[in-house]
Write a protein that holds these residues in place. Sequence first.
Motif, PDB file in Angstrom:
ATOM      1  N   MET A 235       2.302  -2.607  -5.503  1.00 57.86           N
ATOM      2  CA  MET A 235       1.424  -3.640  -5.276  1.00 57.86           C
ATOM      3  C   MET A 235      -0.115  -3.042  -4.120  1.00 57.86           C
ATOM      4  O   MET A 235       0.318  -2.540  -3.260  1.00 57.86           O
ATOM      5  CB  MET A 235       1.943  -5.024  -4.855  1.00 57.86           C
ATOM      6  CG  MET A 235       1.662  -5.927  -4.681  1.00 57.86           C
ATOM      7  SD  MET A 235       1.024  -6.108  -6.700  1.00 57.86           S
ATOM      8  CE  MET A 235       2.226  -7.159  -6.805  1.00 57.86           C
ATOM      9  N   PRO A 236      -0.939  -4.086  -3.754  1.00 59.29           N
ATOM     10  CA  PRO A 236      -2.470  -3.298  -3.816  1.00 59.29           C
ATOM     11  C   PRO A 236      -1.879  -3.968  -2.102  1.00 59.29           C
ATOM     12  O   PRO A 236      -0.890  -5.118  -1.866  1.00 59.29           O
ATOM     13  CB  PRO A 236      -3.057  -3.914  -3.727  1.00 59.29           C
ATOM     14  CG  PRO A 236      -3.563  -3.848  -5.262  1.00 59.29           C
ATOM     15  CD  PRO A 236      -1.987  -3.641  -5.321  1.00 59.29           C
ATOM     16  N   GLU A 237      -2.490  -2.948  -0.722  1.00 60.19           N
ATOM     17  CA  GLU A 237      -1.761  -3.929   0.766  1.00 60.19           C
ATOM     18  C   GLU A 237      -2.061  -4.767   0.710  1.00 60.19           C
ATOM     19  O   GLU A 237      -1.393  -6.704   1.313  1.00 60.19           O
ATOM     20  CB  GLU A 237      -1.504  -3.002   1.807  1.00 60.19           C
ATOM     21  CG  GLU A 237      -1.586  -3.167   2.890  1.00 60.19           C
ATOM     22  CD  GLU A 237      -2.530  -1.742   4.098  1.00 60.19           C
ATOM     23  OE1 GLU A 237      -1.636  -1.928   5.309  1.00 60.19           O
ATOM     24  OE2 GLU A 237      -2.546  -1.076   3.552  1.00 60.19           O
ATOM     25  N   LYS A 238      -3.241  -5.333   0.089  1.00 62.90           N
ATOM     26  CA  LYS A 238      -4.505  -6.242   0.477  1.00 62.90           C
ATOM     27  C   LYS A 238      -2.931  -7.678   0.574  1.00 62.90           C
ATOM     28  O   LYS A 238      -2.468  -9.152   0.469  1.00 62.90           O
ATOM     29  CB  LYS A 238      -5.380  -7.798   0.344  1.00 62.90           C
ATOM     30  CG  LYS A 238      -6.319  -6.234   1.001  1.00 62.90           C
ATOM     31  CD  LYS A 238      -7.248  -6.393   0.162  1.00 62.90           C
ATOM     32  CE  LYS A 238      -8.635  -6.004   1.801  1.00 62.90           C
ATOM     33  NZ  LYS A 238     -10.150  -6.110   0.972  1.00 62.90           N
ATOM     34  N   ALA A 239      -2.129  -7.062  -1.913  1.00 59.33           N
ATOM     35  CA  ALA A 239      -1.249  -8.027  -2.266  1.00 59.33           C
ATOM     36  C   ALA A 239      -0.775  -8.415  -1.639  1.00 59.33           C
ATOM     37  O   ALA A 239      -0.133  -9.544  -1.801  1.00 59.33           O
ATOM     38  CB  ALA A 239      -1.910  -7.765  -3.636  1.00 59.33           C
ATOM     39  N   ARG A 240       0.344  -7.770  -0.941  1.00 60.90           N
ATOM     40  CA  ARG A 240       1.571  -7.484   0.069  1.00 60.90           C
ATOM     41  C   ARG A 240       1.645  -8.769   0.645  1.00 60.90           C
ATOM     42  O   ARG A 240       2.283  -9.466   0.900  1.00 60.90           O
ATOM     43  CB  ARG A 240       2.116  -6.470  -0.025  1.00 60.90           C
ATOM     44  CG  ARG A 240       3.074  -5.734  -0.691  1.00 60.90           C
ATOM     45  CD  ARG A 240       3.479  -4.658  -0.423  1.00 60.90           C
ATOM     46  NE  ARG A 240       2.656  -3.510   1.060  1.00 60.90           N
ATOM     47  CZ  ARG A 240       2.814  -2.070   0.495  1.00 60.90           C
ATOM     48  NH1 ARG A 240       2.853  -1.502  -0.999  1.00 60.90           N
ATOM     49  NH2 ARG A 240       2.191  -1.699   0.879  1.00 60.90           N
ATOM     50  N   ALA A 241      -0.023  -8.221   1.298  1.00 62.66           N
ATOM     51  CA  ALA A 241      -0.002  -9.290   2.673  1.00 62.66           C
ATOM     52  C   ALA A 241      -0.049 -10.724   2.325  1.00 62.66           C
ATOM     53  O   ALA A 241       0.282 -11.757   2.430  1.00 62.66           O
ATOM     54  CB  ALA A 241      -1.272  -9.303   3.654  1.00 62.66           C
ATOM     55  N   ILE A 242      -0.415 -10.970   1.552  1.00 64.52           N
ATOM     56  CA  ILE A 242      -1.004 -12.462   0.395  1.00 64.52           C
ATOM     57  C   ILE A 242       0.428 -13.096  -0.066  1.00 64.52           C
ATOM     58  O   ILE A 242       0.576 -14.204   0.361  1.00 64.52           O
ATOM     59  CB  ILE A 242      -2.296 -12.249  -0.877  1.00 64.52           C
ATOM     60  CG1 ILE A 242      -3.249 -11.430  -0.215  1.00 64.52           C
ATOM     61  CG2 ILE A 242      -1.661 -13.905  -1.784  1.00 64.52           C
ATOM     62  CD1 ILE A 242      -4.244 -11.592  -2.086  1.00 64.52           C
ATOM     63  N   LEU A 243       1.362 -12.342  -0.464  1.00 57.69           N
ATOM     64  CA  LEU A 243       2.896 -12.245  -0.829  1.00 57.69           C
ATOM     65  C   LEU A 243       3.374 -12.145   0.732  1.00 57.69           C
ATOM     66  O   LEU A 243       4.499 -12.986  -0.152  1.00 57.69           O
ATOM     67  CB  LEU A 243       2.356 -11.615  -2.314  1.00 57.69           C
ATOM     68  CG  LEU A 243       2.128 -11.155  -3.409  1.00 57.69           C
ATOM     69  CD1 LEU A 243       2.572 -10.467  -4.496  1.00 57.69           C
ATOM     70  CD2 LEU A 243       2.969 -13.163  -4.092  1.00 57.69           C
ATOM     71  N   GLU A 244       3.364 -12.123   0.863  1.00 60.37           N
ATOM     72  CA  GLU A 244       4.250 -12.238   2.604  1.00 60.37           C
ATOM     73  C   GLU A 244       5.497 -11.273   2.428  1.00 60.37           C
ATOM     74  O   GLU A 244       6.511 -11.738   3.505  1.00 60.37           O
ATOM     75  CB  GLU A 244       4.125 -13.106   2.860  1.00 60.37           C
ATOM     76  CG  GLU A 244       3.391 -14.431   3.471  1.00 60.37           C
ATOM     77  CD  GLU A 244       3.402 -16.066   3.557  1.00 60.37           C
ATOM     78  OE1 GLU A 244       5.054 -15.910   3.659  1.00 60.37           O
ATOM     79  OE2 GLU A 244       2.944 -15.988   4.030  1.00 60.37           O
ATOM     80  N   TRP A 245       4.831  -9.914   1.594  1.00 59.27           N
ATOM     81  CA  TRP A 245       5.763  -9.147   1.184  1.00 59.27           C
ATOM     82  C   TRP A 245       6.109  -8.069   2.574  1.00 59.27           C
ATOM     83  O   TRP A 245       5.434  -7.757   3.052  1.00 59.27           O
ATOM     84  CB  TRP A 245       6.270  -8.334   0.428  1.00 59.27           C
ATOM     85  CG  TRP A 245       6.106  -9.186  -1.356  1.00 59.27           C
ATOM     86  CD1 TRP A 245       6.728 -10.518  -1.365  1.00 59.27           C
ATOM     87  CD2 TRP A 245       6.128  -8.844  -2.424  1.00 59.27           C
ATOM     88  NE1 TRP A 245       6.846 -11.182  -2.647  1.00 59.27           N
ATOM     89  CE2 TRP A 245       6.629  -9.987  -3.328  1.00 59.27           C
ATOM     90  CE3 TRP A 245       5.409  -7.638  -3.075  1.00 59.27           C
ATOM     91  CZ2 TRP A 245       5.600  -9.931  -4.377  1.00 59.27           C
ATOM     92  CZ3 TRP A 245       5.058  -8.095  -4.428  1.00 59.27           C
ATOM     93  CH2 TRP A 245       5.423  -8.586  -5.047  1.00 59.27           C
ATOM     94  N   GLU A 246       7.414  -8.199   3.328  1.00 61.25           N
ATOM     95  CA  GLU A 246       7.882  -6.803   4.329  1.00 61.25           C
ATOM     96  C   GLU A 246       7.116  -5.387   3.290  1.00 61.25           C
ATOM     97  O   GLU A 246       8.056  -5.620   2.858  1.00 61.25           O
ATOM     98  CB  GLU A 246       8.392  -7.605   4.768  1.00 61.25           C
ATOM     99  CG  GLU A 246       9.894  -6.459   5.356  1.00 61.25           C
ATOM    100  CD  GLU A 246      10.639  -6.425   6.719  1.00 61.25           C
ATOM    101  OE1 GLU A 246      10.882  -6.069   7.917  1.00 61.25           O
ATOM    102  OE2 GLU A 246      10.870  -6.844   5.686  1.00 61.25           O
ATOM    103  N   TRP A 247       7.191  -4.752   4.222  1.00 60.27           N
ATOM    104  CA  TRP A 247       6.692  -2.965   4.104  1.00 60.27           C
ATOM    105  C   TRP A 247       7.017  -2.329   5.108  1.00 60.27           C
ATOM    106  O   TRP A 247       6.115  -2.092   5.816  1.00 60.27           O
ATOM    107  CB  TRP A 247       5.636  -2.520   2.878  1.00 60.27           C
ATOM    108  CG  TRP A 247       5.137  -1.331   2.585  1.00 60.27           C
ATOM    109  CD1 TRP A 247       4.808  -0.694   2.896  1.00 60.27           C
ATOM    110  CD2 TRP A 247       6.020  -0.980   1.141  1.00 60.27           C
ATOM    111  NE1 TRP A 247       4.703   0.800   2.187  1.00 60.27           N
ATOM    112  CE2 TRP A 247       6.046   0.190   1.636  1.00 60.27           C
ATOM    113  CE3 TRP A 247       6.993  -1.224   0.870  1.00 60.27           C
ATOM    114  CZ2 TRP A 247       6.567   1.215  -0.222  1.00 60.27           C
ATOM    115  CZ3 TRP A 247       7.492  -1.200  -0.619  1.00 60.27           C
ATOM    116  CH2 TRP A 247       6.964   0.325  -0.440  1.00 60.27           C
ATOM    117  N   THR A 248       8.421  -1.545   5.202  1.00 63.02           N
ATOM    118  CA  THR A 248       8.698  -1.159   6.808  1.00 63.02           C
ATOM    119  C   THR A 248       9.076   0.836   6.200  1.00 63.02           C
ATOM    120  O   THR A 248       8.206   0.838   5.117  1.00 63.02           O
ATOM    121  CB  THR A 248      10.096  -1.381   6.487  1.00 63.02           C
ATOM    122  OG1 THR A 248      11.142  -0.849   5.298  1.00 63.02           O
ATOM    123  CG2 THR A 248      10.384  -2.549   6.808  1.00 63.02           C
ATOM    124  N   ALA A 249       8.330   1.461   7.376  1.00 63.27           N
ATOM    125  CA  ALA A 249       8.542   2.659   7.539  1.00 63.27           C
ATOM    126  C   ALA A 249       9.846   3.192   6.544  1.00 63.27           C
ATOM    127  O   ALA A 249       9.163   3.203   5.824  1.00 63.27           O
ATOM    128  CB  ALA A 249       8.856   2.852   8.799  1.00 63.27           C
TER     129      ALA A 249
END
Length: 291
Positions: A235-249
Amino acid sequence: MTSDADTRSQRPESQELRAAPIGPGSLTWKHFGDIRGLLYLGRAGTLQNMHPAVSGALQDHSNFFDNPLDRLFRSLPPIYGVIYDQHDRGTGTVVRNFHKDLKGIDETGQRYHALAPDTFWWTHVTFFEVLLDFNERFAYKKFTPAQKDQVIREAVTWWRCYGLTDRPAFDDYASFQTYWEDMLDNQLINTQTTQWSSRISEHRIAPAPGVPPWLWKIIGRPTTVAANWLTKALMPEKARAILEWEWTARDQRIYTWFARAMTMTDRFWHLLPPRLRYAPRAYAGIRKQGL
């Protein structure tokens, strides 16, 4: 919010778009039916469902919440068919007519119709954008700027198979980038549909097509967990932010190794026979052309 009255991307009907063929020899013909594109099912579907009108149509007119995998695997073959079927079969018209009665009020209070040009164009973009994103992430040989423009112009020809107005369309990669960023910045939201599908592994859903119920009881949850992670990874990073999805190291490290393996595989992918490289509907069209 995008609606039937949305005029943000209006194009004068008299302004001619540049278009390129989508038959054998085109980039779309070569890449869209690639079986590896199925990795993008969750990503493309989620991006579509972030559009309030698409989400509204799913809530009001589909079995998505009861059997989401059936919808995915039932919807995709006709999309392949628009590219790979004989043109006189009118597959684009068939796909368009699937949507002619899908209308209502979305969760933002806007009227929607699935065939509103701006709405249908967005779903179209999420399909041809897969070619661009896959190439950028995983291809050993990247598209040149001219080839990126070619993908967009082939998408114009593809779009015209549906018989809708050219008004929302564009014909070069720079315009695509502007449109894509505007959708992510100003148009897409975390809809009720994406909130539900983000937790798909927590829901009891029907088996994937062709999978026996007893086997699905064993593999269903691991499969949906893996699919959710892959959707998040692509997913595009902006879309992950809209969806409030966590993305860890840790997620990023796993994805980096995955991407390296995919790129290494791409160097040799063309050595496989077409029947192994292409989705069945796409391969059927390729065979009819004697390729």
